[in-house]
Write a protein that holds these residues in place. Structure first.
Motif, PDB file in Angstrom:
ATOM      1  N   ARG A 131      52.447  52.118  45.522  1.00 39.34           N
ATOM      2  CA  ARG A 131      52.606  53.468  44.972  1.00 39.34           C
ATOM      3  C   ARG A 131      51.606  53.691  43.847  1.00 39.34           C
ATOM      4  O   ARG A 131      51.151  54.799  43.627  1.00 39.34           O
ATOM      5  CB  ARG A 131      54.021  53.685  44.446  1.00 39.34           C
ATOM      6  CG  ARG A 131      55.075  53.612  45.493  1.00 39.34           C
ATOM      7  CD  ARG A 131      54.969  54.816  46.405  1.00 39.34           C
ATOM      8  NE  ARG A 131      55.954  54.719  47.468  1.00 39.34           N
ATOM      9  CZ  ARG A 131      55.724  55.055  48.700  1.00 39.34           C
ATOM     10  NH1 ARG A 131      54.566  55.525  49.051  1.00 39.34           N
ATOM     11  NH2 ARG A 131      56.651  54.943  49.605  1.00 39.34           N
ATOM     12  N   ALA A 132      51.293  52.619  43.125  1.00 40.81           N
ATOM     13  CA  ALA A 132      50.295  52.686  42.055  1.00 40.81           C
ATOM     14  C   ALA A 132      49.609  51.333  41.958  1.00 40.81           C
ATOM     15  O   ALA A 132      50.238  50.295  42.158  1.00 40.81           O
ATOM     16  CB  ALA A 132      50.954  53.038  40.728  1.00 40.81           C
ATOM     17  N   LEU A 133      48.319  51.354  41.687  1.00 41.18           N
ATOM     18  CA  LEU A 133      47.534  50.142  41.578  1.00 41.18           C
ATOM     19  C   LEU A 133      46.727  50.237  40.293  1.00 41.18           C
ATOM     20  O   LEU A 133      46.064  51.251  40.061  1.00 41.18           O
ATOM     21  CB  LEU A 133      46.617  50.023  42.795  1.00 41.18           C
ATOM     22  CG  LEU A 133      45.823  48.753  42.901  1.00 41.18           C
ATOM     23  CD1 LEU A 133      46.005  48.179  44.284  1.00 41.18           C
ATOM     24  CD2 LEU A 133      44.368  49.036  42.665  1.00 41.18           C
ATOM     25  N   TYR A 134      46.811  49.212  39.458  1.00 39.47           N
ATOM     26  CA  TYR A 134      46.097  49.215  38.176  1.00 39.47           C
ATOM     27  C   TYR A 134      45.261  47.953  38.073  1.00 39.47           C
ATOM     28  O   TYR A 134      45.690  46.866  38.451  1.00 39.47           O
ATOM     29  CB  TYR A 134      47.082  49.251  37.004  1.00 39.47           C
ATOM     30  CG  TYR A 134      46.425  48.931  35.685  1.00 39.47           C
ATOM     31  CD1 TYR A 134      45.771  49.921  34.967  1.00 39.47           C
ATOM     32  CD2 TYR A 134      46.423  47.645  35.173  1.00 39.47           C
ATOM     33  CE1 TYR A 134      45.136  49.631  33.779  1.00 39.47           C
ATOM     34  CE2 TYR A 134      45.789  47.353  33.987  1.00 39.47           C
ATOM     35  CZ  TYR A 134      45.148  48.336  33.288  1.00 39.47           C
ATOM     36  OH  TYR A 134      44.508  48.047  32.116  1.00 39.47           O
ATOM     37  N   PHE A 135      44.049  48.117  37.539  1.00 37.83           N
ATOM     38  CA  PHE A 135      43.225  46.954  37.211  1.00 37.83           C
ATOM     39  C   PHE A 135      42.409  47.291  35.967  1.00 37.83           C
ATOM     40  O   PHE A 135      42.111  48.450  35.691  1.00 37.83           O
ATOM     41  CB  PHE A 135      42.314  46.545  38.378  1.00 37.83           C
ATOM     42  CG  PHE A 135      41.439  47.637  38.907  1.00 37.83           C
ATOM     43  CD1 PHE A 135      40.152  47.803  38.446  1.00 37.83           C
ATOM     44  CD2 PHE A 135      41.907  48.498  39.888  1.00 37.83           C
ATOM     45  CE1 PHE A 135      39.343  48.805  38.948  1.00 37.83           C
ATOM     46  CE2 PHE A 135      41.112  49.495  40.393  1.00 37.83           C
ATOM     47  CZ  PHE A 135      39.827  49.661  39.926  1.00 37.83           C
ATOM     48  N   PRO A 136      42.064  46.256  35.163  1.00 38.82           N
ATOM     49  CA  PRO A 136      41.287  46.502  33.945  1.00 38.82           C
ATOM     50  C   PRO A 136      39.891  47.010  34.272  1.00 38.82           C
ATOM     51  O   PRO A 136      39.405  46.851  35.393  1.00 38.82           O
ATOM     52  CB  PRO A 136      41.220  45.137  33.254  1.00 38.82           C
ATOM     53  CG  PRO A 136      41.998  44.194  34.076  1.00 38.82           C
ATOM     54  CD  PRO A 136      42.430  44.868  35.328  1.00 38.82           C
ATOM     55  N   ILE A 137      39.254  47.595  33.290  1.00 39.44           N
ATOM     56  CA  ILE A 137      37.894  48.122  33.473  1.00 39.44           C
ATOM     57  C   ILE A 137      36.956  46.984  33.841  1.00 39.44           C
ATOM     58  O   ILE A 137      36.978  45.918  33.240  1.00 39.44           O
ATOM     59  CB  ILE A 137      37.404  48.841  32.201  1.00 39.44           C
ATOM     60  CG1 ILE A 137      38.266  50.076  31.977  1.00 39.44           C
ATOM     61  CG2 ILE A 137      35.934  49.198  32.300  1.00 39.44           C
ATOM     62  CD1 ILE A 137      37.904  50.861  30.752  1.00 39.44           C
ATOM     63  N   ARG A 138      36.144  47.238  34.854  1.00 39.92           N
ATOM     64  CA  ARG A 138      35.190  46.236  35.326  1.00 39.92           C
ATOM     65  C   ARG A 138      33.958  46.231  34.431  1.00 39.92           C
ATOM     66  O   ARG A 138      33.883  46.929  33.441  1.00 39.92           O
ATOM     67  CB  ARG A 138      34.798  46.541  36.768  1.00 39.92           C
ATOM     68  CG  ARG A 138      35.980  46.486  37.707  1.00 39.92           C
ATOM     69  CD  ARG A 138      35.628  47.003  39.054  1.00 39.92           C
ATOM     70  NE  ARG A 138      35.514  48.465  38.970  1.00 39.92           N
ATOM     71  CZ  ARG A 138      35.057  49.228  39.925  1.00 39.92           C
ATOM     72  NH1 ARG A 138      34.642  48.706  41.037  1.00 39.92           N
ATOM     73  NH2 ARG A 138      34.999  50.534  39.786  1.00 39.92           N
ATOM     74  N   ARG A 139      32.966  45.469  34.839  1.00 43.26           N
ATOM     75  CA  ARG A 139      31.713  45.401  34.084  1.00 43.26           C
ATOM     76  C   ARG A 139      31.117  46.798  33.946  1.00 43.26           C
ATOM     77  O   ARG A 139      31.175  47.597  34.885  1.00 43.26           O
ATOM     78  CB  ARG A 139      30.713  44.494  34.813  1.00 43.26           C
ATOM     79  CG  ARG A 139      31.191  43.065  34.962  1.00 43.26           C
ATOM     80  CD  ARG A 139      30.168  42.209  35.712  1.00 43.26           C
ATOM     81  NE  ARG A 139      29.715  42.778  36.969  1.00 43.26           N
ATOM     82  CZ  ARG A 139      30.358  42.649  38.127  1.00 43.26           C
ATOM     83  NH1 ARG A 139      31.481  41.992  38.189  1.00 43.26           N
ATOM     84  NH2 ARG A 139      29.869  43.187  39.231  1.00 43.26           N
ATOM     85  N   PRO A 140      30.522  47.127  32.807  1.00 38.56           N
ATOM     86  CA  PRO A 140      29.977  48.478  32.598  1.00 38.56           C
ATOM     87  C   PRO A 140      28.956  48.907  33.647  1.00 38.56           C
ATOM     88  O   PRO A 140      28.940  50.052  34.051  1.00 38.56           O
ATOM     89  CB  PRO A 140      29.330  48.395  31.216  1.00 38.56           C
ATOM     90  CG  PRO A 140      30.024  47.266  30.542  1.00 38.56           C
ATOM     91  CD  PRO A 140      30.423  46.299  31.623  1.00 38.56           C
ATOM     92  N   GLU A 141      28.113  48.001  34.122  1.00 37.87           N
ATOM     93  CA  GLU A 141      27.110  48.409  35.111  1.00 37.87           C
ATOM     94  C   GLU A 141      27.766  48.788  36.435  1.00 37.87           C
ATOM     95  O   GLU A 141      27.303  49.689  37.113  1.00 37.87           O
ATOM     96  CB  GLU A 141      26.041  47.323  35.325  1.00 37.87           C
ATOM     97  CG  GLU A 141      26.564  45.968  35.772  1.00 37.87           C
ATOM     98  CD  GLU A 141      26.926  45.036  34.619  1.00 37.87           C
ATOM     99  OE1 GLU A 141      27.241  43.874  34.893  1.00 37.87           O
ATOM    100  OE2 GLU A 141      26.898  45.457  33.467  1.00 37.87           O
ATOM    101  N   THR A 142      28.853  48.137  36.797  1.00 36.63           N
ATOM    102  CA  THR A 142      29.572  48.489  38.022  1.00 36.63           C
ATOM    103  C   THR A 142      30.219  49.855  37.873  1.00 36.63           C
ATOM    104  O   THR A 142      30.183  50.674  38.779  1.00 36.63           O
ATOM    105  CB  THR A 142      30.654  47.431  38.331  1.00 36.63           C
ATOM    106  OG1 THR A 142      30.048  46.149  38.328  1.00 36.63           O
ATOM    107  CG2 THR A 142      31.297  47.700  39.664  1.00 36.63           C
TER     108      THR A 142
END
Length: 172
Positions: A131-142
């Motif tokens: 229903r919801a998926l969360y992940f931390p911010i990836r590398r800035p270039e990505t």
């Protein structure tokens, strides 16, 4: 003297009736619904917490995710090796840090754009479906490559030939 006693008793009974009536009214119209709402909110919170699964992504498909669980609700399953495959559909929202990458109801393109094997994710799961998926911010270039319209994207700034000071003055 007899009449004063009767009036005193009558006034006392009247005051007692008012106090009992107003207390009963307060309890049944204010306190009892408040207690019911609190109990219902606690049940819903427990249900919601039991739906949260977190772990490390093992495999990513177009509309599904296989992950090794660390926690399932409040239960710590990191000592066991629990692998779970979760379907991700249009009903799910995908959030990277504080930003929504995809809101619920929007078309799902491909999970591989956002998630890579080895990432830590948290998923709100209902009957095997996310229903919801969360992940931390990836590398800035990505992040910059996947979001070309954001002002913090360095490639966009180079194309227009502006720097941050000029952008701030344009905003003002």
């Amino acid at each position: 003297m007899n009449i004063i006693k009767k009036v005193t008793i009558l006034v006392g009974v009247l005051i007692a009736g008012i106090v009992i009536g107003s207390t009963g009214y307060w309890f049944f119209t204010e306190k009892q619904p408040q207690m019911r709402a609190y109990q219902e909110a606690q049940k819903e919170q427990e249900q919601l917490e039991s739906m949260v699964h977190s772990g490390k992504v093992l495999k990513v498909g177009k509309g599904q995710l296989t992950m090794e669980l660390k926690e399932r609700g409040r239960e710590d399953v990191s000592k066991e090796s629990v692998v779970e495959t979760i379907e991700v559909t249009e009903k799910a929202s995908i959030q990277e840090g504080m930003n929504f990458v995809k809101k619920a109801g929007e078309a799902l393109t491909d999970l591989r754009e956002y998630i890579e094997p080895g990432m830590d994710v948290k998923i709100l799961v209902d009957n095997g479906e996310a229903r919801a998926l969360y992940f931390p911010i990836r590398r800035p270039e990505t992040v910059a490559e996947n979001r070309p319209n954001e002002p913090n994207n360095e490639k966009e700034v180079e194309k227009t030939g502006t720097n941050q000071a000029q952008e701030v003055s344009n905003i003002e």
